[in-house]
Design an enzyme around this catalytic site. Sequence first.
Site, PDB file in Angstrom:
ATOM      1  N   HIS A  84       6.805  -3.242   3.169  1.00 12.53           N
ATOM      2  CA  HIS A  84       5.381  -3.471   3.463  1.00 12.53           C
ATOM      3  C   HIS A  84       4.522  -2.257   3.188  1.00 12.53           C
ATOM      4  CE1 HIS A  84       5.518  -0.847   6.893  1.00 12.53           C
ATOM      5  NE2 HIS A  84       4.357  -1.242   7.349  1.00 12.53           N
ATOM      6  N   PRO A 129       0.819  -1.213   0.000  1.00 17.93           N
ATOM      7  CA  PRO A 129       0.000   0.000   0.000  1.00 17.93           C
ATOM      8  C   PRO A 129       0.855   1.266   0.000  1.00 17.93           C
ATOM      9  CG  PRO A 129      -0.167  -1.155   2.136  1.00 17.93           C
ATOM     10  CD  PRO A 129       0.799  -1.933   1.286  1.00 17.93           C
ATOM     11  N   GLY A 130       0.311   2.339  -0.545  1.00 18.86           N
ATOM     12  CA  GLY A 130       1.038   3.609  -0.594  1.00 18.86           C
ATOM     13  C   GLY A 130       0.497   4.587   0.422  1.00 18.86           C
ATOM     14  N   SER A 131      -0.625   5.255   0.066  1.00 17.49           N
ATOM     15  CA  SER A 131      -1.352   6.116   1.000  1.00 17.49           C
ATOM     16  C   SER A 131      -2.679   6.410   0.327  1.00 17.49           C
ATOM     17  CB  SER A 131      -0.606   7.419   1.277  1.00 17.49           C
ATOM     18  OG  SER A 131      -0.776   8.306   0.178  1.00 17.49           O
TER      19      SER A 131
HETATM   20  P1  5GP Z   1       1.379   0.012   8.686  1.00 16.99           P
HETATM   21  O1  5GP Z   1       1.008  -1.412   8.645  1.00 16.99           O
HETATM   22  O2  5GP Z   1       2.855   0.185   8.908  1.00 16.99           O
HETATM   23  O3  5GP Z   1       0.576   0.834   9.581  1.00 16.99           O
HETATM   24  O4  5GP Z   1       1.029   0.585   7.251  1.00 16.99           O
HETATM   25  C1  5GP Z   1       1.453   0.013   6.067  1.00 16.99           C
HETATM   26  C2  5GP Z   1       1.458   1.027   4.984  1.00 16.99           C
HETATM   27  O5  5GP Z   1       0.136   1.310   4.559  1.00 16.99           O
HETATM   28  C3  5GP Z   1       2.006   2.396   5.316  1.00 16.99           C
HETATM   29  O6  5GP Z   1       3.411   2.389   5.324  1.00 16.99           O
HETATM   30  C4  5GP Z   1       1.451   3.244   4.194  1.00 16.99           C
HETATM   31  O7  5GP Z   1       2.328   3.250   3.097  1.00 16.99           O
HETATM   32  C5  5GP Z   1       0.177   2.507   3.797  1.00 16.99           C
HETATM   33  N1  5GP Z   1      -1.077   3.248   4.049  1.00 16.99           N
HETATM   34  C6  5GP Z   1      -1.503   3.851   5.185  1.00 16.99           C
HETATM   35  N2  5GP Z   1      -2.724   4.398   5.021  1.00 16.99           N
HETATM   36  C7  5GP Z   1      -3.108   4.114   3.750  1.00 16.99           C
HETATM   37  C8  5GP Z   1      -4.286   4.381   2.963  1.00 16.99           C
HETATM   38  O8  5GP Z   1      -5.258   5.000   3.397  1.00 16.99           O
HETATM   39  N3  5GP Z   1      -4.307   3.901   1.688  1.00 16.99           N
HETATM   40  C9  5GP Z   1      -3.259   3.194   1.141  1.00 16.99           C
HETATM   41  N4  5GP Z   1      -3.371   2.744  -0.103  1.00 16.99           N
HETATM   42  N5  5GP Z   1      -2.136   2.947   1.858  1.00 16.99           N
HETATM   43  C10 5GP Z   1      -2.053   3.391   3.133  1.00 16.99           C
HETATM   44 MN    MN Z   2      -0.074  -2.940   8.660  1.00 13.22          MN
END
Ligand code: 5GP
Ligand code: MN
Length: 478
Positions: free
Chosen positions: A401, A375-377
């Site tokens: 990840h 995933p990106g954001s």
């Molecule tokens: P984590 O598991 O470390 O919390 O998040 C994994 C990744 O999800 C983050 O590093 C970020 O790149 C991505 N991410 C966070 N929020 C969103 C979102 O709303 N949409 C997408 N596509 N990716 C997200």
């Molecule tokens: Mn996660």
Amino acid sequence: MLTGINKIGDLEWEVPIGYVPEMRVPGRFFLSRELAETLEEGAVRQLANVATLPGIVKHSLAMPDIHWGYGFPIGGVAAFDMTEGVISPGGVGFDINCGVRLITTPLTEADLAGKKREVIERLFAAVPTGVGGKSNLRVSNKDLTAVMVDGARWAVERGLGIEADLVRCEGEGAMPGADPGAVSAKARQRGLPQLGTLGAGNHFLEIQVAREIVDPEAAKTFGIAEGQVCFMVHCGSRGLGHQVATDHLRTLESAAAKYGVRLPDRQLACAPVDSPEGRAYYGGMVSAANYAWANRQVIMHEARKVFAEVFGIEYDEMRLIYDVAHNVAKFERHDVDGVLTEVCVHRKGATRAFGPGVPGIPREYAAVGQPVIIPGSMGTSSYLLHGTKAAMEKTWGSTCHGAGRVLSRSKAKKEVKGRELREQLAGAGILVRAHSDSVLAEEAPDVYKPSGEVVRVVHEAGLSKIVARLDPLGVIKG
Ligand code: 5GP
Ligand code: MN
Ligand code: MN
């Protein structure tokens, strides 16, 4: 770049023995010059601290989404010997088996026209969100035991999915070795009302479009085409996993001393893999991991129903491509100096990226390697990649990840205004639905590294190869 670190390849860096006292092996991480300014010294120190732990094999590793975490850095990967080595909750994270799954639909972006708001609202209504989001399922204590043993299969057997979903999950949606007896009453209590809930903050359910196909052959094998609408689920084991981690950290803090493990940081609490305390953590962690697979399965089921109703498509036209775990420790066989050896691989904010032909990936994908979902954001691209032989050789079959955080949650809240962000994203055609605008501020695209650059690094370094780029169209956040 920080001092005391050696460049050993275009995108590869070494943290030499001696960077912190008592390192047993060097550290290695993957990063481009562009991302160098995002590198925190604290995270590199954590990477080096991990290298002091007994039985660590080859290197303490980190991916380009590296950032500071509890004990181990997020983006960290470390393998330990099964007899000399340790297992550590800090190497897994509090959200045990946080992970991602990607599902295709038969729809194109044009099919969404005029219906995007409706589908987002209905998804938000169907999938409980927020810190205290309560499940629509009634789960008994006996059910919960079965969930912790059977994982995603528990849900499929109750009609919350189809049999074909299971082979398209890492480990077929469950790990062997669950020990529900190692899950406290408090952890059960937290988990009971939360099965099928998304949680808060970083967790999301996102509608995306496959904007660009980079590897047409692999895309065909994975079943994704340009212009296709998909959805992605990101969440983990909710309060149950958090409580399992908290409970076992406490016992492992004293176990480390008992087994004579000197910790440079209390947060590295651990015990020998093969000790009563180590085994208890493993059994509890597996139980929580299996709960997380059931959780993502239930959420996917609810989302499929919404898509079927809104667009008049069939439930099983929405095909799960794959489900990956990115916070977990696993016993795996890897090549160690030419000998296939079982090791305990910790991936904390890192994704398994097994290459072609490696046992444990779905037969239909064997020629390509396993799907990897990054995933990106909510405002930038996410990616579908495949695992590689290079990852098997360099990183215990692992890759990044996500984009990785650069701004802490509290700083983000000060710098970003949630409402403005929501309006700005809407202007770009991305509908966002969340409990509050302050959650949005914590999750603004700018709080993450640029996903395209992070993914470019793993692609160029060969740790996984890009198959498709996915752009966000709408997202529900916890
Ligand atoms: P984590 O598991 O470390 O919390 O998040 C994994 C990744 O999800 C983050 O590093 C970020 O790149 C991505 N991410 C966070 N929020 C969103 C979102 O709303 N949409 C997408 N596509 N990716 C997200
Ligand atoms: Mn996660
Ligand atoms: Mn999580």
